[in-house]
Write an enzyme that holds these catalytic residues in place. Structure first.
Site, PDB file in Angstrom:
ATOM      1  N   ARG A 148       0.846  -1.200   0.000  1.00  0.00           N
ATOM      2  CA  ARG A 148       0.000   0.000   0.000  1.00  0.00           C
ATOM      3  C   ARG A 148       0.877   1.245   0.000  1.00  0.00           C
ATOM      4  O   ARG A 148       0.641   2.192  -0.716  1.00  0.00           O
ATOM      5  CB  ARG A 148      -0.868   0.016   1.271  1.00  0.00           C
ATOM      6  N   LYS A 205      -4.615 -19.131   5.178  1.00  0.00           N
ATOM      7  CA  LYS A 205      -5.456 -20.283   5.526  1.00  0.00           C
ATOM      8  C   LYS A 205      -6.922 -20.053   5.207  1.00  0.00           C
ATOM      9  O   LYS A 205      -7.639 -20.944   4.797  1.00  0.00           O
ATOM     10  CB  LYS A 205      -5.292 -20.637   7.006  1.00  0.00           C
ATOM     11  N   GLU A 236       2.747 -24.108   3.362  1.00  0.00           N
ATOM     12  CA  GLU A 236       3.221 -24.562   4.681  1.00  0.00           C
ATOM     13  C   GLU A 236       2.929 -23.527   5.768  1.00  0.00           C
ATOM     14  O   GLU A 236       2.625 -23.879   6.915  1.00  0.00           O
ATOM     15  CB  GLU A 236       4.722 -24.852   4.606  1.00  0.00           C
ATOM     16  N   GLY A 263       0.217  -7.881  22.273  1.00  0.00           N
ATOM     17  CA  GLY A 263       0.259  -8.128  20.832  1.00  0.00           C
ATOM     18  C   GLY A 263       0.002  -9.574  20.447  1.00  0.00           C
ATOM     19  O   GLY A 263       0.153  -9.943  19.284  1.00  0.00           O
ATOM     20  N   LYS A 277      -7.494 -23.918   9.675  1.00  0.00           N
ATOM     21  CA  LYS A 277      -6.280 -24.746   9.624  1.00  0.00           C
ATOM     22  C   LYS A 277      -6.639 -26.232   9.707  1.00  0.00           C
ATOM     23  O   LYS A 277      -6.094 -27.062   8.977  1.00  0.00           O
ATOM     24  CB  LYS A 277      -5.354 -24.360  10.768  1.00  0.00           C
TER      25      LYS A 277
END
Lengths: 433, 433
Positions: free
Chosen positions: A45, A105, A129, A187, A205
């Site tokens: 961006r 995912k 992966e 976080g 997943k």
């Protein structure tokens, strides 16, 4: 040999990590891959910010379609997330005959069938992966390491945020809300934590793992998903006393009737390997008929752990770049023409152990009545404890043997209708692998 | 597509398991590999016994060279063990342009350089997943799953027999001799247990892991090897009280001065993942600079777990059978021309923590003297306990900070020369990963 050219869509957490790892370990990676892997085009961006990061040697654009259609690019790495633009870009890259590496995912659990079909038709690879369990090479283990096995089941801690929250709730005896708020400050959880705490991320997943384990199509909509927002710290401490810990597990299992596909908080024995996976770590336990149980443990998220998986995919794709498609590992472990459509079972048809906590009036005959309802519904009791009563209220805790979910639901409903009940039944599933 | 043809040398435990798994899971394996994997020729000592097992459709011989030179055979699976005949047969198979799958860690740790060079020259693969940690796909993880990383160290429980013995010694407070005898009765240990209990088996496996982690030649003779025969149950229980468990670890680590390569009993924190690997299970902990720590856990031996790895190799080789060699993963993770010859450090130059137990006369000044010797040798004490004295004899236990092995040896020698010492110093290494 000439370097392989990579176009990178997104330079956020994982994109930035991928850039850093490829720079720092360029020499080791080339010594393994046999040629240099070079990022030549980046779509972001904020072009100026990216320029400061990657320097002048790389083309930067804010139009991702430029990267996808750049004839110099051999492999497109999609790290922008989401399922709309990401789908278009991935399909466009495939259409241009480029290989794709993605950590997305949500995209693959939703549009995997379409994307893998397009890739097979075009003879390119889609490597992912990084989409499951971050840096742990679990997709490689299932697709390649365990090919000798009939896989019976997989059970995994595949969401770090919820594992961190549950670990803190137990270690510090705090509530879900307190632990979530702390995870957000550190976080580990996002401002909108829904996808993690409601189990959606884990379900995406798990859907991919189930598809590779059993050779069934990707079918996220059939997964049963229950998050951890309702997990009470009271149940964590009772479970502890009973020798269990509560973990958010993704479980998929082959039954004679079909495939179980479910994400929910689960009591697991405290001395099991999965119970001892703490903080934001991930682990996946796989049971194959020949190998027995194998476990894969590591960091399931974060800048460089996820980049580790992205770059490993880049090395794999680099090696097989010009190879005949028959030399490559099938996207979902089984050859596309060998996929089977075993039905995914509704949650009502799942079997596991149950933890049932009931708050009842402390009166004669209550236990007898509850026990009768359980027996009427073919639920066999493994153990039971009654907490000392206070203010005329008693707590009953039942640990059942394997039972059918629909029977447990019926029993719960019947018990809850009884006049001595003081609140709804708390029901958690139990697995002893 | 036509089936791929396999010649099997040996139909013992692993060979029998390979036969069984390939028969039982033939359909799933073909669905993954894209073609059938068929054993067409078997070499055994006892042809009649083998005939009873594999039926009439397979050729059986007691001359393994017949299998190796059979033009129909694409892949030779070497499961006879040993390093003499096995070496000749593997080199002969390579010479005939056949791919090789082997579980023979002793062969590769001793003659790996020669064998891999011959294979590269001939453009064939030598696959050996079964040689390290049985059914755990650890070689695939290191060679392919972690290619993004500069691997810093590996620490593994890679011998099930010794892990079983140490687990039993701790759980049941029995001696090494008692636990060994029990392991032999249960079939976990061989009649001649030397290779396991002296650490040689683990050293062979560790040597292969180190080579793949760091891109260095296979050099078993440089490994430091210390087994568990001298581990005292007294030290297991003292370690327990200090919050540690004793495990036989294979450790290889990159230092600025060179590579550490060592097998020895090791104290590890009781709450660590490795400490909780019990019984005959194996686990390998790998630290990469991008991914951090990842752990791989499962059965390291046994008929079908080992066969799981052999068959996974067969699937890999089947896929890449006709591929250009550049499309294949290098035998030792790094391209042959990119191997480096970093020196392996002698044990004297290794750094770790130490557990030192001393039996001394219970007299004034003893502790002061011992502490002075440690300080003189630059050994910093992390913690120390003195056991209550009995019969004029006291026990001192020191846990040191990181120290250089040669300094610890010098200090041990100096302490042992002192008149108050009642016996030799017990010295065990400590690692906190």
């Amino acid at each position: 040999m000439e370097s392989i050219k990579v176009g990178l869509l997104g330079l956020g957490v994982v994109g930035g990590g991928t850039w850093s790892v490829l720079q720092r370990n360029a020499e080791e990676i080339s010594r393994r891959a046999g040629r240099q892997i070079e990022i030549v085009h980046v779509a972001v961006r904020d072009v100026a910010k990216a320029r400061a990061r990657v320097g002048d040697a790389v083309s930067i654009t804010n139009d991702p379609t430029e990267v996808v259609s750049n004839p110099q690019v051999d492999i497109v790495v999609e790290l922008i997330g989401g399922t709309t633009l990401a789908r278009e870009l991935v399909l466009a890259a495939i259409g241009q005959g480029k290989h794709v590496v993605t950590a997305n995912k949500a995209l693959l659990a939703t549009h995997g069938t379409e994307i893998f079909e397009a890739a097979s038709a075009k003879g390119v690879m889609v490597a992912f992966e990084a989409a499951v369990a971050g840096g742990i090479p679990i997709i490689k283990a299932i697709r390649e390491g365990l090919t000798a096995n009939r896989i019976e089941w997989i059970a995994g801690i595949i969401n770090g945020t919820t594992n961190y929250i549950l670990t803190e709730m137990r270690n510090r005896s705090i509530s879900f809300e307190q632990a979530l708020s702390q995870a957000q400050q550190l976080g580990y959880a996002e401002a909108d934590p829904t996808s993690d705490v409601e189990g959606f991320d884990a379900a995406q997943k798990l859907t991919l793992l189930a598809s590779m384990a059993f050779g069934i199509p990707v079918q996220l909509s059939r997964a049963y998903v229950e998050g951890i927002t309702h997990v009470d710290d009271q149940d964590i401490s009772i479970a502890e006393r009973l020798g269990f810990r509560i973990k958010l597990l993704g479980i998929t299992r082959r039954r004679p009737e079909g495939i179980e596909l479910r994400v929910h908080p689960t009591l697991v024995p405290a001395n099991s390997m999965l119970a001892n996976v703490e903080d934001a770590m991930n682990a996946v336990l796989v049971n194959g008929d020949a190998v027995g149980q194998t476990l894969y443990y590591g960091k399931g998220a974060g800048e460089e752990p996820t980049a580790s998986a992205v770059v490993a995919d880049l090395v794999d794709v680099t090696r097989l770049h010009t190879a005949d498609p028959e030399h490559r590992v099938p996207h979902l472990a089984f050859q596309p023409e060998s996929m089977v459509d075993i039905p995914v079972l509704p949650i009502e048809d799942v079997r596991c152990g149950y933890y049932l906590r009931m708050t009842v009036n402390d009166a004669p005959g209550v236990l007898a009545e509850v026990a009768r309802v359980l027996a009427d519904n073919e639920i066999s009791i493994g153990s039971m404890i009654q907490e000392p009563a206070a203010d005329g209220v008693a707590t009953l805790i039942f640990m059942t043997h394997l039972a059918l979910e629909k029977n447990v639901l019926a029993a719960t409903k019947a018990v809850e209708a009884m006049p001595f009940m003081r609140s709804a039944v708390t029901r958690l599933r139990v697995e002893s692998f």
